[in-house]
Write a protein that holds these residues in place. Sequence first.
Motif, PDB file in Angstrom:
ATOM      1  N   LEU A 181       0.848  -1.185   0.000  1.00  0.00           N
ATOM      2  CA  LEU A 181       0.000   0.000   0.000  1.00  0.00           C
ATOM      3  C   LEU A 181       0.888   1.241   0.000  1.00  0.00           C
ATOM      4  O   LEU A 181       1.736   1.409   0.884  1.00  0.00           O
ATOM      5  CB  LEU A 181      -0.909   0.004   1.231  1.00  0.00           C
ATOM      6  N   ASN A 182       0.676   2.096  -0.979  1.00  0.00           N
ATOM      7  CA  ASN A 182       1.459   3.318  -1.144  1.00  0.00           C
ATOM      8  C   ASN A 182       0.879   4.414  -0.259  1.00  0.00           C
ATOM      9  O   ASN A 182      -0.284   4.796  -0.408  1.00  0.00           O
ATOM     10  CB  ASN A 182       1.416   3.734  -2.620  1.00  0.00           C
ATOM     11  N   LYS A 183       1.675   4.922   0.672  1.00  0.00           N
ATOM     12  CA  LYS A 183       1.184   5.929   1.620  1.00  0.00           C
ATOM     13  C   LYS A 183       0.689   7.193   0.926  1.00  0.00           C
ATOM     14  O   LYS A 183      -0.154   7.923   1.468  1.00  0.00           O
ATOM     15  CB  LYS A 183       2.285   6.290   2.615  1.00  0.00           C
ATOM     16  N   ASN A 184       1.196   7.469  -0.261  1.00  0.00           N
ATOM     17  CA  ASN A 184       0.840   8.697  -0.973  1.00  0.00           C
ATOM     18  C   ASN A 184      -0.395   8.568  -1.852  1.00  0.00           C
ATOM     19  O   ASN A 184      -0.930   9.578  -2.319  1.00  0.00           O
ATOM     20  CB  ASN A 184       2.020   9.157  -1.841  1.00  0.00           C
ATOM     21  N   ASP A 185      -0.839   7.333  -2.081  1.00  0.00           N
ATOM     22  CA  ASP A 185      -1.979   7.138  -2.973  1.00  0.00           C
ATOM     23  C   ASP A 185      -2.645   5.801  -2.672  1.00  0.00           C
ATOM     24  O   ASP A 185      -2.142   4.747  -3.071  1.00  0.00           O
ATOM     25  CB  ASP A 185      -1.520   7.178  -4.433  1.00  0.00           C
ATOM     26  N   PRO A 186      -3.783   5.819  -1.976  1.00  0.00           N
ATOM     27  CA  PRO A 186      -4.449   4.560  -1.606  1.00  0.00           C
ATOM     28  C   PRO A 186      -4.959   3.760  -2.797  1.00  0.00           C
ATOM     29  O   PRO A 186      -5.294   2.587  -2.652  1.00  0.00           O
ATOM     30  CB  PRO A 186      -5.612   5.030  -0.722  1.00  0.00           C
ATOM     31  N   THR A 187      -5.011   4.376  -3.979  1.00  0.00           N
ATOM     32  CA  THR A 187      -5.491   3.645  -5.156  1.00  0.00           C
ATOM     33  C   THR A 187      -4.379   2.871  -5.853  1.00  0.00           C
ATOM     34  O   THR A 187      -4.650   1.992  -6.671  1.00  0.00           O
ATOM     35  CB  THR A 187      -6.130   4.609  -6.178  1.00  0.00           C
ATOM     36  N   LYS A 188      -3.124   3.203  -5.552  1.00  0.00           N
ATOM     37  CA  LYS A 188      -1.995   2.534  -6.204  1.00  0.00           C
ATOM     38  C   LYS A 188      -1.551   1.339  -5.363  1.00  0.00           C
ATOM     39  O   LYS A 188      -0.663   1.442  -4.522  1.00  0.00           O
ATOM     40  CB  LYS A 188      -0.847   3.513  -6.425  1.00  0.00           C
ATOM     41  N   ILE A 189      -2.178   0.221  -5.630  1.00  0.00           N
ATOM     42  CA  ILE A 189      -1.910  -1.003  -4.878  1.00  0.00           C
ATOM     43  C   ILE A 189      -1.050  -1.939  -5.714  1.00  0.00           C
ATOM     44  O   ILE A 189      -1.263  -2.093  -6.917  1.00  0.00           O
ATOM     45  CB  ILE A 189      -3.228  -1.708  -4.518  1.00  0.00           C
ATOM     46  N   ILE A 190      -0.080  -2.547  -5.070  1.00  0.00           N
ATOM     47  CA  ILE A 190       0.696  -3.616  -5.698  1.00  0.00           C
ATOM     48  C   ILE A 190       0.310  -4.915  -5.006  1.00  0.00           C
ATOM     49  O   ILE A 190       0.350  -4.999  -3.773  1.00  0.00           O
ATOM     50  CB  ILE A 190       2.211  -3.370  -5.556  1.00  0.00           C
ATOM     51  N   GLY A 191      -0.076  -5.910  -5.770  1.00  0.00           N
ATOM     52  CA  GLY A 191      -0.444  -7.183  -5.167  1.00  0.00           C
ATOM     53  C   GLY A 191      -0.240  -8.321  -6.145  1.00  0.00           C
ATOM     54  O   GLY A 191      -0.769  -8.282  -7.256  1.00  0.00           O
TER      55      GLY A 191
ATOM     56  N   LEU B 123       9.182  -1.992  -3.854  1.00  0.00           N
ATOM     57  CA  LEU B 123       9.224  -0.770  -3.049  1.00  0.00           C
ATOM     58  C   LEU B 123      10.159   0.288  -3.617  1.00  0.00           C
ATOM     59  O   LEU B 123      10.059   1.467  -3.253  1.00  0.00           O
ATOM     60  CB  LEU B 123       9.664  -1.098  -1.619  1.00  0.00           C
ATOM     61  N   THR B 124      11.056  -0.105  -4.494  1.00  0.00           N
ATOM     62  CA  THR B 124      12.081   0.815  -5.001  1.00  0.00           C
ATOM     63  C   THR B 124      11.494   2.112  -5.536  1.00  0.00           C
ATOM     64  O   THR B 124      12.002   3.208  -5.269  1.00  0.00           O
ATOM     65  CB  THR B 124      12.909   0.131  -6.111  1.00  0.00           C
ATOM     66  N   ALA B 125      10.396   2.004  -6.263  1.00  0.00           N
ATOM     67  CA  ALA B 125       9.832   3.182  -6.934  1.00  0.00           C
ATOM     68  C   ALA B 125       9.017   4.078  -6.008  1.00  0.00           C
ATOM     69  O   ALA B 125       8.746   5.231  -6.352  1.00  0.00           O
ATOM     70  CB  ALA B 125       8.959   2.731  -8.103  1.00  0.00           C
ATOM     71  N   ILE B 126       8.632   3.591  -4.827  1.00  0.00           N
ATOM     72  CA  ILE B 126       7.722   4.386  -3.989  1.00  0.00           C
ATOM     73  C   ILE B 126       8.297   4.737  -2.622  1.00  0.00           C
ATOM     74  O   ILE B 126       7.651   5.435  -1.845  1.00  0.00           O
ATOM     75  CB  ILE B 126       6.373   3.659  -3.797  1.00  0.00           C
ATOM     76  N   THR B 127       9.491   4.273  -2.304  1.00  0.00           N
ATOM     77  CA  THR B 127      10.050   4.494  -0.969  1.00  0.00           C
ATOM     78  C   THR B 127      11.220   5.467  -1.024  1.00  0.00           C
ATOM     79  O   THR B 127      12.128   5.313  -1.836  1.00  0.00           O
ATOM     80  CB  THR B 127      10.528   3.161  -0.354  1.00  0.00           C
ATOM     81  N   ASP B 128      11.194   6.465  -0.138  1.00  0.00           N
ATOM     82  CA  ASP B 128      12.352   7.350  -0.018  1.00  0.00           C
ATOM     83  C   ASP B 128      13.277   6.802   1.065  1.00  0.00           C
ATOM     84  O   ASP B 128      12.885   5.984   1.891  1.00  0.00           O
ATOM     85  CB  ASP B 128      11.919   8.780   0.316  1.00  0.00           C
ATOM     86  N   ASN B 129      14.490   7.258   1.074  1.00  0.00           N
ATOM     87  CA  ASN B 129      15.519   6.681   1.941  1.00  0.00           C
ATOM     88  C   ASN B 129      15.219   6.815   3.426  1.00  0.00           C
ATOM     89  O   ASN B 129      15.669   6.009   4.237  1.00  0.00           O
ATOM     90  CB  ASN B 129      16.878   7.321   1.636  1.00  0.00           C
ATOM     91  N   ASP B 130      14.474   7.846   3.806  1.00  0.00           N
ATOM     92  CA  ASP B 130      14.257   8.108   5.225  1.00  0.00           C
ATOM     93  C   ASP B 130      12.976   7.481   5.774  1.00  0.00           C
ATOM     94  O   ASP B 130      12.745   7.512   6.984  1.00  0.00           O
ATOM     95  CB  ASP B 130      14.208   9.624   5.473  1.00  0.00           C
ATOM     96  N   SER B 131      12.135   6.951   4.920  1.00  0.00           N
ATOM     97  CA  SER B 131      10.850   6.441   5.395  1.00  0.00           C
ATOM     98  C   SER B 131      10.963   5.006   5.889  1.00  0.00           C
ATOM     99  O   SER B 131      11.819   4.242   5.456  1.00  0.00           O
ATOM    100  CB  SER B 131       9.806   6.513   4.276  1.00  0.00           C
ATOM    101  N   THR B 132      10.078   4.662   6.815  1.00  0.00           N
ATOM    102  CA  THR B 132      10.003   3.309   7.357  1.00  0.00           C
ATOM    103  C   THR B 132       8.759   2.626   6.809  1.00  0.00           C
ATOM    104  O   THR B 132       7.680   3.220   6.762  1.00  0.00           O
ATOM    105  CB  THR B 132       9.936   3.337   8.893  1.00  0.00           C
ATOM    106  N   THR B 133       8.904   1.391   6.391  1.00  0.00           N
ATOM    107  CA  THR B 133       7.789   0.618   5.855  1.00  0.00           C
ATOM    108  C   THR B 133       7.297  -0.369   6.900  1.00  0.00           C
ATOM    109  O   THR B 133       8.095  -1.075   7.525  1.00  0.00           O
ATOM    110  CB  THR B 133       8.219  -0.148   4.585  1.00  0.00           C
TER     111      THR B 133
END
Length: 424
Positions: free
Chosen positions: A196-206, A328-338
């Motif tokens: 689940l992408n924190k910036n867009d609830p419609t962009k789901i990877i599954g 996660l590579t495309a949606i995660t910044d270096n400082d964020s925690t998943t």
Amino acid sequence: MWDNWEILQPKKLSANLDIYIGCMTGTSADNTADFTAATFDTEGMPICFKNFPITIPEQLNLHLLTLSKANRTEILRTEANRLETQLTNFFVDAFLIVIKKLNLLHYPKTKIILSPHGQTLEHNPLDKNYYTDIIVNGPMLAQKTGYKVVTQHRQAPLVVSMAAPLAPVLIKKLFFDPQKNVVLINGGGIANITILNKNDPTKIIGYDTGPANAPIDSLIHYLLDQNLINVIPELLRKPISEHRFDVDGKLAESGAIIPKLYKALRAHEYFSRKVKAKSADRADFDIYTWILPQLKLLSLAHLSWIDIITTISAIVADSIADAINNSLTAITDNDSTTKVIFYGGMSHNQYIIHRIQTQLLEQAKFEFIDMRKLNYIADYFEALLMAYLGFCAHHKIAIDLNYCAREDVTHPFAIPGVVAFPAT
């Protein structure tokens, strides 16, 4: 009447709620059917739920395993039909037991809806004439119990999508977090992830990442059936003989990875498929077509069976960790925690879980959360999903399948099930 239920929305409880009872037997074909009774508000959010395990009779479970093997095309369709009747009769008894345990025998029958997934024999969404073969007889179950029944959860979704995994349609409702990306990892017979992408609830990877318990369980069944129990360490023989799987991953922990075998099995074409084509079938990783031929080809038949199980377990963990890191590579910044949440039977395999955690933490920041802390039960989440799909089908609510849509489909929505009615 809601005593001992997990109450999530107490203000919405009432004495006339529709109750959906979901059941998942899954692709691992273990000896337990998971049942979850749940109620939902008008938005499809759970109000309350209660879980029950029901043991599948040993002979029935063995038949299910036989038909789930890669050589099942040799089995007559009449045999599968006979097994469907046998399984449905089990569901009749099991659902009535659950209803009795819930003290719902006097609850209006029209307010209770049964929603079993059934047993998957084969799922092939990539064939030109795509199909899914799931055995359970909905009309028979409705007629024998007197309750409405929802089945065929994947048939309509299969027209517009891979129809697996279906868990993301509920996961996005329950676990979206605008502050952190969220990953849910499910391991039954096959493993799948939802991101689940924190910036867009419609962009789901599954998608299905590949094998989970299925090949490990099959190897243990193979050892037991071949009277090779003595290759298992003495302290582990009793629990493995009783449960017929690697209890808590202790067997995998006692062995070592075989590099040559690991490399050969990781070359399976599934691991390099495009994400939206990643919907796996148990047969894709069957031991008779994936593992045993490699042992013969590589002249590895003399190796320790424990090391072979460790190697397969490592592949399960690594394929999941690699899939998460790549996605996660495309949606995660270096400082964020998943946030990472495990569910399904594989969540008890400490070897696999620890290996996934170690590999993820080498790449980024992750926070591992027990699903129980979020008010849900890891072992029963898929049964809750079946209850939710029953709710959607009963109310003719189409689910959004964009995350696994077919490339040529512009509107990937479908109603996840067909309702069968008993005679009035």
